[in-house]
Design a protein around this motif. Structure first.
Motif, PDB file in Angstrom:
ATOM      1  N   TRP A 245     -28.234  -4.245   0.728  1.00 10.89           N
ATOM      2  CA  TRP A 245     -28.045  -4.208  -0.727  1.00 10.89           C
ATOM      3  C   TRP A 245     -26.644  -3.740  -1.124  1.00 10.89           C
ATOM      4  CZ3 TRP A 245     -31.749  -1.772   2.133  1.00 10.89           C
ATOM      5  CH2 TRP A 245     -31.458  -0.454   2.491  1.00 10.89           C
ATOM      6  N   VAL A 246     -25.824  -3.341  -0.128  1.00 13.45           N
ATOM      7  CA  VAL A 246     -24.439  -2.949  -0.443  1.00 13.45           C
ATOM      8  C   VAL A 246     -23.603  -4.214  -0.643  1.00 13.45           C
ATOM      9  CG1 VAL A 246     -22.340  -1.858   0.447  1.00 13.45           C
ATOM     10  CG2 VAL A 246     -24.565  -0.760   0.805  1.00 13.45           C
ATOM     11  N   ARG A 247     -22.981  -4.330  -1.810  1.00 15.97           N
ATOM     12  CA  ARG A 247     -22.200  -5.529  -2.118  1.00 15.97           C
ATOM     13  C   ARG A 247     -20.712  -5.342  -1.891  1.00 15.97           C
ATOM     14  NH1 ARG A 247     -24.498  -8.964  -5.507  1.00 15.97           N
ATOM     15  NH2 ARG A 247     -22.910 -10.263  -4.551  1.00 15.97           N
ATOM     16  N   PHE A 248     -20.267  -4.068  -1.865  1.00 17.62           N
ATOM     17  CA  PHE A 248     -18.824  -3.805  -1.759  1.00 17.62           C
ATOM     18  C   PHE A 248     -18.614  -2.380  -1.297  1.00 17.62           C
ATOM     19  CE2 PHE A 248     -14.895  -2.249  -4.014  1.00 17.62           C
ATOM     20  CZ  PHE A 248     -13.978  -2.962  -3.257  1.00 17.62           C
ATOM     21  N   TYR A 249     -17.609  -2.222  -0.439  1.00  7.56           N
ATOM     22  CA  TYR A 249     -17.199  -0.889  -0.004  1.00  7.56           C
ATOM     23  C   TYR A 249     -15.687  -0.872   0.160  1.00  7.56           C
ATOM     24  CZ  TYR A 249     -15.558   2.218   3.672  1.00  7.56           C
ATOM     25  OH  TYR A 249     -14.799   3.083   4.397  1.00  7.56           O
ATOM     26  N   ASN A 250     -15.048   0.172  -0.307  1.00 12.12           N
ATOM     27  CA  ASN A 250     -13.595   0.351  -0.142  1.00 12.12           C
ATOM     28  C   ASN A 250     -13.283   1.835  -0.077  1.00 12.12           C
ATOM     29  OD1 ASN A 250     -11.214   1.247  -2.140  1.00 12.12           O
ATOM     30  ND2 ASN A 250     -10.490  -0.407  -0.828  1.00 12.12           N
ATOM     31  N   ASP A 251     -12.301   2.208   0.738  1.00  9.60           N
ATOM     32  CA  ASP A 251     -12.038   3.625   1.004  1.00  9.60           C
ATOM     33  C   ASP A 251     -10.634   4.071   0.583  1.00  9.60           C
ATOM     34  OD1 ASP A 251     -12.444   6.235   2.000  1.00  9.60           O
ATOM     35  OD2 ASP A 251     -13.694   5.448   3.613  1.00  9.60           O
TER      36      ASP A 251
ATOM     37  N   THR B  52      -8.254  11.978  -5.632  1.00 11.76           N
ATOM     38  CA  THR B  52      -7.402  12.372  -4.493  1.00 11.76           C
ATOM     39  C   THR B  52      -8.193  12.777  -3.240  1.00 11.76           C
ATOM     40  OG1 THR B  52      -7.418  14.655  -5.273  1.00 11.76           O
ATOM     41  CG2 THR B  52      -5.514  13.311  -5.901  1.00 11.76           C
ATOM     42  N   SER B  53      -9.439  13.225  -3.395  1.00  5.88           N
ATOM     43  CA  SER B  53     -10.154  13.874  -2.287  1.00  5.88           C
ATOM     44  C   SER B  53     -10.245  12.997  -1.046  1.00  5.88           C
ATOM     45  CB  SER B  53     -11.559  14.285  -2.740  1.00  5.88           C
ATOM     46  OG  SER B  53     -11.455  15.133  -3.863  1.00  5.88           O
ATOM     47  N   THR B  54      -9.960  13.568   0.082  1.00  9.22           N
ATOM     48  CA  THR B  54      -9.823  13.002   1.447  1.00  9.22           C
ATOM     49  C   THR B  54      -8.522  12.233   1.667  1.00  9.22           C
ATOM     50  OG1 THR B  54     -11.122  10.993   1.073  1.00  9.22           O
ATOM     51  CG2 THR B  54     -12.322  12.892   1.930  1.00  9.22           C
ATOM     52  N   GLY B  55      -7.595  12.270   0.709  1.00  9.88           N
ATOM     53  CA  GLY B  55      -6.255  11.748   0.955  1.00  9.88           C
ATOM     54  C   GLY B  55      -6.132  10.237   0.872  1.00  9.88           C
ATOM     55  N   ASP B  56      -5.070   9.683   1.479  1.00  4.74           N
ATOM     56  CA  ASP B  56      -4.681   8.288   1.233  1.00  4.74           C
ATOM     57  C   ASP B  56      -5.787   7.265   1.494  1.00  4.74           C
ATOM     58  OD1 ASP B  56      -2.171   9.136   0.525  1.00  4.74           O
ATOM     59  OD2 ASP B  56      -1.285   8.751   2.497  1.00  4.74           O
ATOM     60  N   GLY B  57      -6.531   7.431   2.577  1.00  2.00           N
ATOM     61  CA  GLY B  57      -7.563   6.461   2.927  1.00  2.00           C
ATOM     62  C   GLY B  57      -6.970   5.143   3.379  1.00  2.00           C
ATOM     63  N   ALA B  58      -7.818   4.128   3.450  1.00  2.00           N
ATOM     64  CA  ALA B  58      -7.407   2.774   3.843  1.00  2.00           C
ATOM     65  C   ALA B  58      -8.430   1.828   3.239  1.00  2.00           C
ATOM     66  CB  ALA B  58      -7.401   2.649   5.360  1.00  2.00           C
ATOM     67  N   ASP B  59      -8.181   0.537   3.318  1.00  2.00           N
ATOM     68  CA  ASP B  59      -9.103  -0.385   2.644  1.00  2.00           C
ATOM     69  C   ASP B  59     -10.544  -0.147   3.091  1.00  2.00           C
ATOM     70  OD1 ASP B  59      -9.266  -2.749   0.782  1.00  2.00           O
ATOM     71  OD2 ASP B  59     -10.414  -3.448   2.518  1.00  2.00           O
ATOM     72  N   GLN B  60     -10.760  -0.081   4.410  1.00  2.00           N
ATOM     73  CA  GLN B  60     -12.081   0.262   4.928  1.00  2.00           C
ATOM     74  C   GLN B  60     -11.891   1.157   6.144  1.00  2.00           C
ATOM     75  OE1 GLN B  60     -14.670  -3.260   5.223  1.00  2.00           O
ATOM     76  NE2 GLN B  60     -14.738  -3.071   3.011  1.00  2.00           N
ATOM     77  N   LEU B  61     -12.748   2.107   6.333  1.00  6.28           N
ATOM     78  CA  LEU B  61     -12.671   3.011   7.484  1.00  6.28           C
ATOM     79  C   LEU B  61     -13.935   2.848   8.325  1.00  6.28           C
ATOM     80  CD1 LEU B  61     -11.138   6.147   5.714  1.00  6.28           C
ATOM     81  CD2 LEU B  61     -10.017   4.668   7.385  1.00  6.28           C
ATOM     82  N   PRO B  62     -13.818   3.079   9.637  1.00 11.69           N
ATOM     83  CA  PRO B  62     -14.908   2.711  10.551  1.00 11.69           C
ATOM     84  C   PRO B  62     -16.284   3.291  10.188  1.00 11.69           C
ATOM     85  CG  PRO B  62     -12.955   3.363  11.772  1.00 11.69           C
ATOM     86  CD  PRO B  62     -12.651   3.610  10.337  1.00 11.69           C
ATOM     87  N   GLY B  63     -16.351   4.589   9.865  1.00 13.26           N
ATOM     88  CA  GLY B  63     -17.645   5.229   9.626  1.00 13.26           C
ATOM     89  C   GLY B  63     -18.455   4.531   8.555  1.00 13.26           C
ATOM     90  N   TYR B  64     -17.870   4.413   7.387  1.00 16.35           N
ATOM     91  CA  TYR B  64     -18.595   3.794   6.273  1.00 16.35           C
ATOM     92  C   TYR B  64     -18.711   2.283   6.417  1.00 16.35           C
ATOM     93  CZ  TYR B  64     -19.002   8.073   3.516  1.00 16.35           C
ATOM     94  OH  TYR B  64     -19.342   9.305   3.057  1.00 16.35           O
ATOM     95  N   LYS B  65     -17.796   1.690   7.189  1.00 14.64           N
ATOM     96  CA  LYS B  65     -17.873   0.238   7.393  1.00 14.64           C
ATOM     97  C   LYS B  65     -19.205  -0.103   8.063  1.00 14.64           C
ATOM     98  CE  LYS B  65     -14.863  -3.542   8.752  1.00 14.64           C
ATOM     99  NZ  LYS B  65     -13.580  -3.889   9.365  1.00 14.64           N
ATOM    100  N   ILE B  66     -19.619   0.753   8.987  1.00 17.75           N
ATOM    101  CA  ILE B  66     -20.928   0.560   9.630  1.00 17.75           C
ATOM    102  C   ILE B  66     -22.025   0.648   8.569  1.00 17.75           C
ATOM    103  CG2 ILE B  66     -22.615   1.638  11.204  1.00 17.75           C
ATOM    104  CD1 ILE B  66     -20.118   2.492  12.895  1.00 17.75           C
ATOM    105  N   ALA B  67     -21.938   1.693   7.736  1.00 19.27           N
ATOM    106  CA  ALA B  67     -22.966   1.867   6.698  1.00 19.27           C
ATOM    107  C   ALA B  67     -23.007   0.668   5.762  1.00 19.27           C
ATOM    108  CB  ALA B  67     -22.704   3.153   5.919  1.00 19.27           C
ATOM    109  N   ALA B  68     -21.816   0.129   5.431  1.00 23.88           N
ATOM    110  CA  ALA B  68     -21.768  -0.996   4.495  1.00 23.88           C
ATOM    111  C   ALA B  68     -22.464  -2.222   5.078  1.00 23.88           C
ATOM    112  CB  ALA B  68     -20.317  -1.313   4.130  1.00 23.88           C
TER     113      ALA B  68
END
Ligand SMILES: [Fe+2]
Length: 512
Positions: free
Chosen positions: A457-463, A436-452
């Protein structure tokens, strides 16, 4: 400083209690009459071996206010059966639920048959608990076709409903692995989805009431009753971003050591852990191995209790000197030795590391400048290099690392040298999102999308929120990232957002 700390920890050695105290004390009430059930927190089981498992419950007629069980011990009967109706009881006995341990009981059952399901329940006075289901693991070195488990972490009660556990209970799993942030320590805050009871957690009673509130959740109870769990903590079981006895804001460590002991004691009381994890003073032995036949070795790690303080002042920062400090440690020397020896001795097809914080490097900002989260392995560069070098040179068979903490899903190829894109991949990392932590989220969010996109070596990211299921056979390990549409309202549907496969003998994850 170090000596003072060692002195403090030894001086606090009597703060907790020894295993012997679990079985001592005044005579127990044998047949109390309860006007309401004392089994409000459900039942749980955990730490399975090929011949046994731990059965857990805690008596609490008033769970959010200290339990309401008074100061006398109470006798608790337990039974474990080969069938769901509890008609073929194979073992039974009695234990004492003592007020010193919040009237929690931990029954270590042994002498069971390997690799099968069992059912169990408890009796206290005129009341009987719900029936839980648990299982033993296959005997060591026994050939096994399949292992299926889920891993989860980070279940902030105020930030959402535990719908993920309703879905998890309907899966077909051998066990659940929890990677920490089982509770959060902040006081109850208004305008959230749900509200914590009590203040910021400090005393044993504060921590107990918080565990009781979380464990009162029906979905969480159901998931515990359905499978054995293998648990480790992260930081919020005590306090955000703590390291050993160092608190986030560098508060005096004398006071923090007592707070940590309080948090550890309540953790033990509420988790299905073995006697080896009974807290001693300010310490609790949590890192431990499991083996699922010839198929998998599982090394559960503790990256909180023994780590050196975060460098560069915690949080996301450019690299400072401390990141490359050769004396900095994430596991502590003893645990690191134990892990490497265990991996060296392992003969299983798969070697899984269940730990807390992301092992992969993750530059968090765009462009040539680099910034890292100092609470993760990124803050402990030399210790990480030692582990990756070990994996690269000693080559334990099919190493896969699992983590939580970061509240989103990641798949990372762990390169021996992250600065060199041609460097070999020595292991695969799957990082699971939060319940549950940080609530609903979305498929990808801007902050981590940059990191991804910033880290090749990052193959997948989802929020989104949810959990990860893992299917292992001798030929492959498959992971399915299960995500919820929302957690701020109840009853979200769930879907598989992505699936990855690691093949036997071939490092790196393939999207499936
Ligand atoms: Fe968390």
């Amino acid at each position: 400083m170090v000596n003072r700390r060692a002195f403090l920890l030894s001086g606090l050695a009597l703060y907790g209690a020894s295993a012997r105290d679990l079985f001592a004390g005044p005579p127990a009430r044998q047949s109390p009459r309860f006007s309401t059930t004392p089994f409000t927190l459900g039942v749980a089981s955990g730490d399975p071996t090929s011949d046994g498992v731990v059965l857990w419950t805690r008596l609490a007629v008033d769970p959010l206010n200290g339990g309401g069980m008074g100061s006398q011990p109470v006798q608790v009967g337990w039974e474990i059966a080969a069938d769901e109706q509890m008609s073929k009881v194979v073992k039974k006995g009695t234990v004492v639920a003592s007020p010193e341990w919040a009237h929690a009981v931990h029954v270590e059952v042994s002498g069971l048959e390997p690799h099968r399901w069992y059912w169990y329940r408890f009796h206290a006075g005129n009341e009987t608990s719900p029936i839980g289901r648990t299982r033993t693991f296959p005997a060591a070195q026994r050939a096994v076709d399949r292992l299926r488990f889920a891993f989860a972490s980070c279940q902030h009660y105020e930030q959402g409903y535990f719908t993920a556990y309703d879905h998890m209970a309907k899966e077909d799993l051998d066990f659940v692995m929890h990677l920490g942030d089982y509770i959060y320590e902040n006081p109850g805050l208004d305008n959230r989805v749900r509200k914590h009871v009590g203040p910021e957690l400090m005393t044993v009673d504060d921590y107990r009431n918080r565990y009781a509130q979380y464990r009162s959740d029906p979905a969480l109870q159901t998931a515990h009753a359905q499978y054995p769990w293998i648990v480790v903590w992260d930081d919020h079981e005590v306090d955000n971003n703590y390291a050993s006895v160092y608190q986030e804001n560098n508060a005096p460590f004398e006071a923090f050591a007592i707070r940590r002991a309080n948090g550890y004691k309540a953790y033990y009381e509420h988790m299905p852990l073995r006697r080896t994890s009974v807290p001693r003073g300010t310490s609790l032995q949590l890192y431990r191995p499991f083996q699922f036949g010839a198929l998998a070795s599982i090394f559960m790690l503790d990256t909180r209790q023994f780590r050196s303080d975060q460098p560069c002042g915690d949080n996301v920062k450019p690299v400072c000197e401390g990141v490359r400090d050769p004396k900095a440690t994430m596991l502590g020397a003893e645990q690191e030795r134990w892990l490497m020896n265990g991996l060296d001795r392992s003969r299983t097809a798969w070697n899984l590391l269940g730990q807390q914080v992301m092992l992969s490097r993750l530059d968090r900002i765009a462009g040539p400048e680099q910034q890292f989260s100092m609470d993760k392995w990124d803050g402990y560069e030399v210790a990480r290099k030692r582990l990756l070098d070990f994996l690269g040179t000693r080559k334990p068979r099919n190493p896969v690392t699992l983590a939580g903490d970061i509240h989103c899903n990641w798949v990372n190829d762990l390169r021996l040298d992250f600065d060199n894109p041609k460097s070999p991949i020595v292991a695969t990392e799957f990082v699971g999102t939060s319940i549950t932590s940080t609530g609903d989220g979305a498929d990808q969010l801007p902050g981590y999308k940059i990191a991804a996109s910033e880290n090749e070596w990052v193959r997948f990211y989802n929020d989104q929120r949810g959990y990860v299921t893992c299917d292992l056979t001798p030929k492959q390990m498959r992971t399915d990232f299960k995500v919820l549409e929302y957690v701020t309202r109840p009853n979200s549907p769930i879907k598989t957002r992505a699936s990855f496969v690691v093949e036997d003998g071939r490092t790196g994850a393939q999207e499936n």
